[in-house]
Design a protein around this motif. Structure first.
Motif, mmCIF file in Angstrom:
data_model
loop_
_atom_site.group_PDB
_atom_site.id
_atom_site.type_symbol
_atom_site.label_atom_id
_atom_site.label_comp_id
_atom_site.label_asym_id
_atom_site.label_seq_id
_atom_site.Cartn_x
_atom_site.Cartn_y
_atom_site.Cartn_z
ATOM 1 N N LYS A 122 90.283 -33.475 13.061
ATOM 2 C CA LYS A 122 91.472 -34.045 13.716
ATOM 3 C C LYS A 122 91.057 -35.120 14.730
ATOM 4 O O LYS A 122 91.651 -36.207 14.787
ATOM 5 C CB LYS A 122 92.247 -32.905 14.412
ATOM 6 C CG LYS A 122 93.484 -33.337 15.160
ATOM 7 C CD LYS A 122 94.569 -33.812 14.221
ATOM 8 C CE LYS A 122 95.788 -34.323 14.976
ATOM 9 N NZ LYS A 122 96.742 -34.986 14.094
ATOM 10 N N VAL A 123 90.026 -34.809 15.512
ATOM 11 C CA VAL A 123 89.580 -35.756 16.547
ATOM 12 C C VAL A 123 88.999 -37.009 15.897
ATOM 13 O O VAL A 123 89.224 -38.132 16.355
ATOM 14 C CB VAL A 123 88.539 -35.090 17.484
ATOM 15 C CG1 VAL A 123 88.020 -36.082 18.502
ATOM 16 C CG2 VAL A 123 89.147 -33.896 18.184
ATOM 17 N N LYS A 124 88.287 -36.806 14.800
ATOM 18 C CA LYS A 124 87.698 -37.937 14.081
ATOM 19 C C LYS A 124 88.792 -38.903 13.644
ATOM 20 O O LYS A 124 88.688 -40.116 13.828
ATOM 21 C CB LYS A 124 86.940 -37.401 12.857
ATOM 22 C CG LYS A 124 86.019 -38.412 12.220
ATOM 23 C CD LYS A 124 85.115 -37.738 11.213
ATOM 24 C CE LYS A 124 83.984 -38.686 10.880
ATOM 25 N NZ LYS A 124 82.903 -38.063 10.163
ATOM 26 N N GLU A 125 89.854 -38.316 13.107
ATOM 27 C CA GLU A 125 90.987 -39.129 12.645
ATOM 28 C C GLU A 125 91.614 -39.900 13.820
ATOM 29 O O GLU A 125 91.882 -41.095 13.721
ATOM 30 C CB GLU A 125 91.994 -38.151 12.016
ATOM 31 C CG GLU A 125 93.286 -38.732 11.528
ATOM 32 C CD GLU A 125 94.315 -37.597 11.327
ATOM 33 O OE1 GLU A 125 93.948 -36.523 10.799
ATOM 34 O OE2 GLU A 125 95.472 -37.788 11.738
ATOM 35 N N LEU A 126 91.788 -39.215 14.954
ATOM 36 C CA LEU A 126 92.413 -39.853 16.119
ATOM 37 C C LEU A 126 91.552 -40.984 16.678
ATOM 38 O O LEU A 126 92.056 -42.042 17.058
ATOM 39 C CB LEU A 126 92.669 -38.816 17.221
ATOM 40 C CG LEU A 126 93.789 -37.804 16.976
ATOM 41 C CD1 LEU A 126 93.741 -36.691 18.015
ATOM 42 C CD2 LEU A 126 95.158 -38.497 17.015
ATOM 43 N N LEU A 127 90.240 -40.741 16.709
ATOM 44 C CA LEU A 127 89.344 -41.768 17.256
ATOM 45 C C LEU A 127 89.210 -42.944 16.287
ATOM 46 O O LEU A 127 89.265 -44.113 16.690
ATOM 47 C CB LEU A 127 87.960 -41.174 17.545
ATOM 48 C CG LEU A 127 87.819 -40.325 18.812
ATOM 49 C CD1 LEU A 127 86.465 -39.638 18.835
ATOM 50 C CD2 LEU A 127 88.006 -41.161 20.075
ATOM 51 N N ALA A 128 89.072 -42.620 14.998
ATOM 52 C CA ALA A 128 88.864 -43.677 14.000
ATOM 53 C C ALA A 128 90.090 -44.589 13.888
ATOM 54 O O ALA A 128 89.962 -45.803 13.699
ATOM 55 C CB ALA A 128 88.539 -43.047 12.641
ATOM 56 N N SER A 129 91.272 -43.999 14.047
ATOM 57 C CA SER A 129 92.491 -44.808 13.909
ATOM 58 C C SER A 129 92.771 -45.635 15.167
ATOM 59 O O SER A 129 93.670 -46.472 15.180
ATOM 60 C CB SER A 129 93.686 -43.898 13.628
ATOM 61 O OG SER A 129 93.961 -43.121 14.778
ATOM 62 N N GLY A 130 92.032 -45.345 16.241
ATOM 63 C CA GLY A 130 92.269 -46.067 17.491
ATOM 64 C C GLY A 130 93.456 -45.535 18.267
ATOM 65 O O GLY A 130 93.873 -46.107 19.269
ATOM 66 N N ARG A 131 94.009 -44.391 17.818
ATOM 67 C CA ARG A 131 95.162 -43.791 18.512
ATOM 68 C C ARG A 131 94.784 -43.392 19.943
ATOM 69 O O ARG A 131 95.587 -43.488 20.856
ATOM 70 C CB ARG A 131 95.617 -42.567 17.700
ATOM 71 C CG ARG A 131 96.663 -41.690 18.350
ATOM 72 C CD ARG A 131 98.070 -42.156 18.057
ATOM 73 N NE ARG A 131 99.077 -41.289 18.658
ATOM 74 C CZ ARG A 131 99.498 -41.385 19.922
ATOM 75 N NH1 ARG A 131 99.000 -42.291 20.719
ATOM 76 N NH2 ARG A 131 100.420 -40.561 20.384
ATOM 77 N N ILE A 132 93.551 -42.898 20.104
ATOM 78 C CA ILE A 132 93.097 -42.493 21.446
ATOM 79 C C ILE A 132 91.822 -43.254 21.820
ATOM 80 O O ILE A 132 91.034 -43.640 20.955
ATOM 81 C CB ILE A 132 92.836 -40.965 21.543
ATOM 82 C CG1 ILE A 132 91.805 -40.497 20.499
ATOM 83 C CG2 ILE A 132 94.122 -40.179 21.401
ATOM 84 C CD1 ILE A 132 91.367 -39.054 20.661
ATOM 85 N N LYS A 133 91.668 -43.453 23.141
ATOM 86 C CA LYS A 133 90.481 -44.143 23.654
ATOM 87 C C LYS A 133 89.301 -43.179 23.729
ATOM 88 O O LYS A 133 88.142 -43.541 23.544
ATOM 89 C CB LYS A 133 90.817 -44.677 25.051
ATOM 90 C CG LYS A 133 89.676 -45.307 25.793
ATOM 91 C CD LYS A 133 89.556 -46.763 25.455
ATOM 92 C CE LYS A 133 88.478 -47.432 26.307
ATOM 93 N NZ LYS A 133 88.213 -48.799 25.834
#
Lengths: 268, 135
Positions: A8-19
């Protein structure tokens, strides 16, 4: 559990959703808080179950608040259990965090931890890993309440007398965000005493926890004198619930703490 | 944005509590006790909790100071060491070895503490060696 959180975190970081993502990481054989900023760093991400479930929890919300104050425009992710989510909601309602700038990644605690914590809701509203466990009653509060009033007072006076006044209960608390703290003001507390003024020091903190404490238990774990602070604050939370029908972090974050609004006094 | 949590050991006393220093953009901003270090298991005393405060304190000594005519004055290391060695020698000659005492420190290594007691006993000739906590 770790793998689902990592994905889940990988997806959030890779998409640029979170810094960045506030989680826990194994570092030099120890587990500590870490701000993950790249999908490549996630190998050593853990959720804080070292030897027993939840034995290495940290106040990630508190770290998030400190960082968000310096970088208010950035969006950060954060690992949350049920208690941490209550903390987030409470921090939203006290305007310490902007919900639009926070992406929680939830995990549900196992039954063993829920019972050890006597947690009413051992899971966040949404979670990516873990199974929903049953909430647990406040057995520790009932145990103290079974004592006579006199023995109860004696119990707490004895507990508070152990205090070495490290302020750890306040320093680790995710919902202690005041710039000025009553516990450091000579006008309210004799700050030079050790053990601190008994029971005023601890009862002052307990009163300040009313309408705020989200029952994460980190204060209890940080106490070098093993004072059962969590039991005390659970009782405070029960009183607030009875009087105002409010438990911090369980309802809508838009709802203000009853002690933060001027309204009708409770009727007795 | 450069944010790091750095595992280190508290330097206030000899217990050796483990803690994380939070470093934001090159400045140490906060302390979090480490839950997995066996000495302290997630607990700290009031000094440990605030150990980040002295790191960037403007009151820290950065140069040797010698009191001259009642005022602390910046000096070179050479001057400061010469002065200290000279005064230690004078006091020892005039009042004897036991008129001097040496306080070791929790903020330095074992080896450095070994050296100071060796210096006290072998070079100066006194057993007056104690710990900085009794300063």
């Amino acid at each position: 559990m770790n793998e689902k959180v990592k994905a889940k975190v990988k997806e959030l970081l890779a998409s640029g959703r979170i810094k960045g993502f506030w989680g826990l990481r194994t570092m030099q054989g120890n587990i500590g808080p870490f701000l993950f900023s790249s999908p490549d760093d996630l190998d050593e991400l853990v959720v804080g179950d070292r030897e027993r479930p939840g034995d290495t929890r940290y106040p990630l919300n508190k770290l998030l608040v400190n960082l968000a104050r310096c970088y208010p425009e950035e969006v950060f992710g954060v690992l949350v259990r049920g208690c941490d989510e209550r903390g987030l909601k409470t921090l939203y309602s006290w305007n310490q965090l902007n919900p639009e700038k926070v992406v929680p990644v939830g995990i549900a605690c196992p039954q063993e931890l829920a019972e050890a914590c006597e947690c009413l809701k051992p899971f966040p509203d949404e979670f990516v890993a873990g199974e929903k466990a049953e909430g647990s009653e406040f057995v520790s509060v009932a145990n103290v309440e079974s004592l006579s009033l006199e023995s109860r007072l004696e119990h707490w006076l004895d507990q508070f007398a152990k205090c070495i006044k490290c302020y750890g209960c306040r320093d680790i608390c995710p919902v202690c965000f005041c710039k000025e703290c009553t516990l450091e003001k000579d006008d309210f507390i004799h700050t030079g005493d050790l053990p601190p003024e008994n029971p005023i020091f601890h009862l002052t903190r307990a009163v300040h926890m009313a309408g705020r404490c989200i029952d994460c238990g980190l204060c209890n774990e940080a106490c070098p004198a093993d004072i059962p602070l969590r039991t005390l604050y659970k009782k405070v939370a029960d009183i607030i619930d009875e009087e105002f029908h409010y438990r911090p972090g369980y309802g809508d974050p838009k709802e203000k703490s009853p002690l933060n609004i001027l309204g009708e006094a409770p009727k007795h | 944005m450069d944010y790091r949590t750095v595992l280190t050991t508290c330097a206030y006393c000899g217990c050796g509590c483990g803690l994380y220093l939070e470093v934001l953009d090159g400045r140490v901003v906060n302390t979090i006790p480490c839950k997995t270090t066996p000495v302290n298991e997630g607990k700290l005393c009031v000094k440990g909790w605030n150990i980040h405060e002295f790191i960037h304190s403007p009151n820290r000594l950065t140069r040797p100071l010698i009191r001259k005519n009642g005022a602390l004055t910046e000096a070179s290391w050479e001057e400061a060491l010469d002065y200290t060695a000279g005064r230690l020698w004078e006091i020892k000659e005039k009042h004897g070895s036991d008129s001097l005492a040496f306080l070791a420190s929790a903020k330095v290594t074992n080896e450095e503490n070994y050296l100071i007691q060796k210096f006290a006993r072998a070079a100066v000739g006194t057993n007056n060696v104690d710990h900085c906590a009794r300063l």
